[in-house]
Enzyme design. Structure first.
Site, mmCIF file in Angstrom:
data_model
loop_
_atom_site.group_PDB
_atom_site.id
_atom_site.type_symbol
_atom_site.label_atom_id
_atom_site.label_comp_id
_atom_site.label_asym_id
_atom_site.label_seq_id
_atom_site.Cartn_x
_atom_site.Cartn_y
_atom_site.Cartn_z
ATOM 1 N N ASP A 218 27.855 0.287 148.114
ATOM 2 C CA ASP A 218 26.870 -0.796 148.033
ATOM 3 C C ASP A 218 26.955 -1.413 146.642
ATOM 4 O O ASP A 218 26.348 -0.922 145.695
ATOM 5 C CB ASP A 218 25.467 -0.231 148.295
ATOM 6 C CG ASP A 218 24.376 -1.294 148.144
ATOM 7 O OD1 ASP A 218 24.702 -2.451 147.814
ATOM 8 O OD2 ASP A 218 23.201 -0.946 148.364
ATOM 9 N N TRP B 84 17.932 2.649 146.350
ATOM 10 C CA TRP B 84 18.765 2.010 147.383
ATOM 11 C C TRP B 84 19.568 3.050 148.146
ATOM 12 O O TRP B 84 19.737 2.947 149.364
ATOM 13 C CB TRP B 84 19.651 0.923 146.790
ATOM 14 C CG TRP B 84 18.831 -0.230 146.313
ATOM 15 C CD1 TRP B 84 18.678 -0.668 145.023
ATOM 16 C CD2 TRP B 84 17.970 -1.078 147.105
ATOM 17 N NE1 TRP B 84 17.797 -1.721 144.980
ATOM 18 C CE2 TRP B 84 17.353 -1.997 146.228
ATOM 19 C CE3 TRP B 84 17.665 -1.147 148.465
ATOM 20 C CZ2 TRP B 84 16.451 -2.972 146.679
ATOM 21 C CZ3 TRP B 84 16.771 -2.117 148.916
ATOM 22 C CH2 TRP B 84 16.183 -3.007 148.021
ATOM 23 N N LYS C 206 22.170 -11.216 144.011
ATOM 24 C CA LYS C 206 22.191 -10.612 142.684
ATOM 25 C C LYS C 206 23.257 -11.303 141.827
ATOM 26 O O LYS C 206 22.959 -11.955 140.852
ATOM 27 C CB LYS C 206 22.477 -9.105 142.745
ATOM 28 C CG LYS C 206 21.656 -8.294 143.762
ATOM 29 C CD LYS C 206 20.194 -8.345 143.567
ATOM 30 C CE LYS C 206 19.287 -7.734 144.599
ATOM 31 N NZ LYS C 206 19.564 -6.438 145.152
HETATM 32 C C1 LIG Z 1 18.944 -5.704 146.353
HETATM 33 C C2 LIG Z 1 19.696 -4.536 146.827
HETATM 34 C C3 LIG Z 1 19.694 -4.166 148.192
HETATM 35 C C4 LIG Z 1 18.870 -4.874 149.253
HETATM 36 O O1 LIG Z 1 19.304 -6.142 149.458
HETATM 37 P P1 LIG Z 1 18.645 -7.079 150.607
HETATM 38 O O2 LIG Z 1 19.609 -8.207 150.648
HETATM 39 O O3 LIG Z 1 17.289 -7.458 150.110
HETATM 40 O O4 LIG Z 1 18.588 -6.303 151.849
HETATM 41 C C5 LIG Z 1 20.462 -3.086 148.577
HETATM 42 N N1 LIG Z 1 21.189 -2.398 147.682
HETATM 43 C C6 LIG Z 1 21.205 -2.712 146.360
HETATM 44 C C7 LIG Z 1 22.024 -1.917 145.413
HETATM 45 C C8 LIG Z 1 20.450 -3.792 145.896
HETATM 46 O O5 LIG Z 1 20.473 -4.119 144.601
#
Ligand SMILES: *Cc1c(COP(=O)(O)O)cnc(C)c1O
Length: 360
Positions: free
Chosen positions: A172, A102, A196
């Site tokens: 993030d 990511w 998540k």
């Molecule tokens: C799942 C995830 C993403 C991407 O998320 P989307 O909503 O599919 O764009 C980005 N960063 C992390 C740490 C993730 O777990």
């Protein structure tokens, strides 16, 4: 109705109590004769739902008053674009820490808009650790520092919050938000895709200090401008109303569980049990440095790789779903977010013990 144990990394498990409530009020929300999905986002009923969700999140995370909470669309991935567009603010370089897949995606996107300075990377050890503070070669003139406190794919977590002095810190938190207490004031911005640890996909929560709004890069689309989003209470256009509503139910549920500190204790217990079992059983292994093991995403391998398919088939038959690792790394991964119960982790450990015994 019977429910499986769901270890999916995302879209992930949602508390059964939340789904039961949503289903009870699906066709007629609070006796109004229509669903929340069919209401105007500008109606007082919907605005009430939206405001309460924000307030509950503020309570849960202790978000200071000088931070805006935005309910955006486009997933966490759109933030990879919005961050440089909104936060460069006249500067031309930004610092990024690279701890996994990511981080890499965020870096690749930022490179379209500025010079990216990768201040530390753990790629050489295959992303099995996070760099220490002393290893970060921070640039005091960077527009911001970006990192991913919990890399969902590698199961790698920071055990500290980077200290970047006066440079704004952006995190993030997609796979770790609300899993343990954090001091929001240490961050300029926190963002998280909802699917998540919050609720359904289609929603991305952004928490941003208000002095960082405005002054966007020339050409920034209106919909990507945090200031526009904040000025319109996340309703410049039609928001993802059902996801926002459901996130609100999850926030209420989390409050009923005793809030973030209470769920953090459960999360720690769940993770410690699973790692202790993996470490004690030579049939399984987790490659991540002990201090950097994620409490949310637990990747593991089998001593005999040729048994992976059978492991997945038999675990599914046992009601344990979505244990395959990310398609980019293989192996197994158990995501044990807030909504994954301790009973689910116990059932997983029982299954893993049984499977190892049968094949050792
Ligand atoms: C799942 C995830 C993403 C991407 O998320 P989307 O909503 O599919 O764009 C980005 N960063 C992390 C740490 C993730 O777990």
């Amino acid at each position: 109705m019977s429910r499986v144990f769901n270890f999916c990394a995302g879209p992930a498990a949602i508390p059964t109590a939340v789904l039961d409530r949503a289903s009870a009020e699906l066709a007629s929300w609070h006796g109004k004769g229509l669903s929340i999905m069919e209401m105007s986002h500008r109606s007082s009923d919907y605005v009430g739902v939206a405001d309460k969700a924000e307030q509950d999140l503020r309570d849960l995370m202790n978000i200071p008053a000088n931070y805006k909470v935005l309910f955006m669309q486009g997933g966490a991935s759109s933030q990879f674009t919005m961050i440089p567009m909104n936060l460069l603010r006249g500067k031309t370089t930004a610092d990024y820490i690279n701890t996994g897949q990511w981080s890499k995606k965020a870096i690749a996107e930022a490179k379209r808009y500025c010079d990216v300075n990768v201040v530390a990377s753990t790629e050489e050890n295959n992303f099995t650790s996070a760099p220490k503070q002393a290893e970060l070669k921070l640039n005091p003139n960077a527009a911001y520092v970006h990192y991913c406190p919990n890399e969902t794919i590698g199961g790698v977590a920071f055990d500290y919050i980077p200290d970047c002095g006066d440079v704004p810190l952006v995190a993030d938190f997609s796979s770790a938000i609300l899993s343990h207490e954090i001091d929001v004031s240490k961050f300029a911005m926190i963002y998280a895709g909802a699917q998540k640890n919050i609720g359904p996909a289609g929603l991305c929560v952004v928490i941003i200090r208000d002095d960082l709004l405005g002054d966007t890069l020339a050409g920034t689309p209106t919909m990507f401008d945090y200031q526009v989003c904040a000025d319109n209470a996340s309703m410049y256009n039609t928001p993802s109303t059902y996801s926002w509503y459901l996130a609100g139910l999850v926030f209420e549920w989390l409050k009923e569980q005793g809030g973030v500190s209470a769920i953090a204790e459960v999360n720690l217990r769940k993770a410690q049990k699973l790692y202790a079992f993996i470490d004690a059983n030579p049939f399984y292994a987790n490659p991540v440095a002990i201090n950097n093991r994620s409490i949310m995403n637990v990747p593991f391998t089998l001593a005999d790789e040729s048994l992976e398919k059978q492991f997945l088939q038999e675990s599914e038959q046992a009601g344990l779903l979505n244990l395959a690792g990310h398609r980019s790394v293989g192996g197994m991964r158990a995501s044990i977010y807030n909504a994954v119960t301790e009973a689910a982790v116990d059932a997983l450990i029982d299954f893993m013990a049984m499977f190892a015994k049968k094949h050792s």
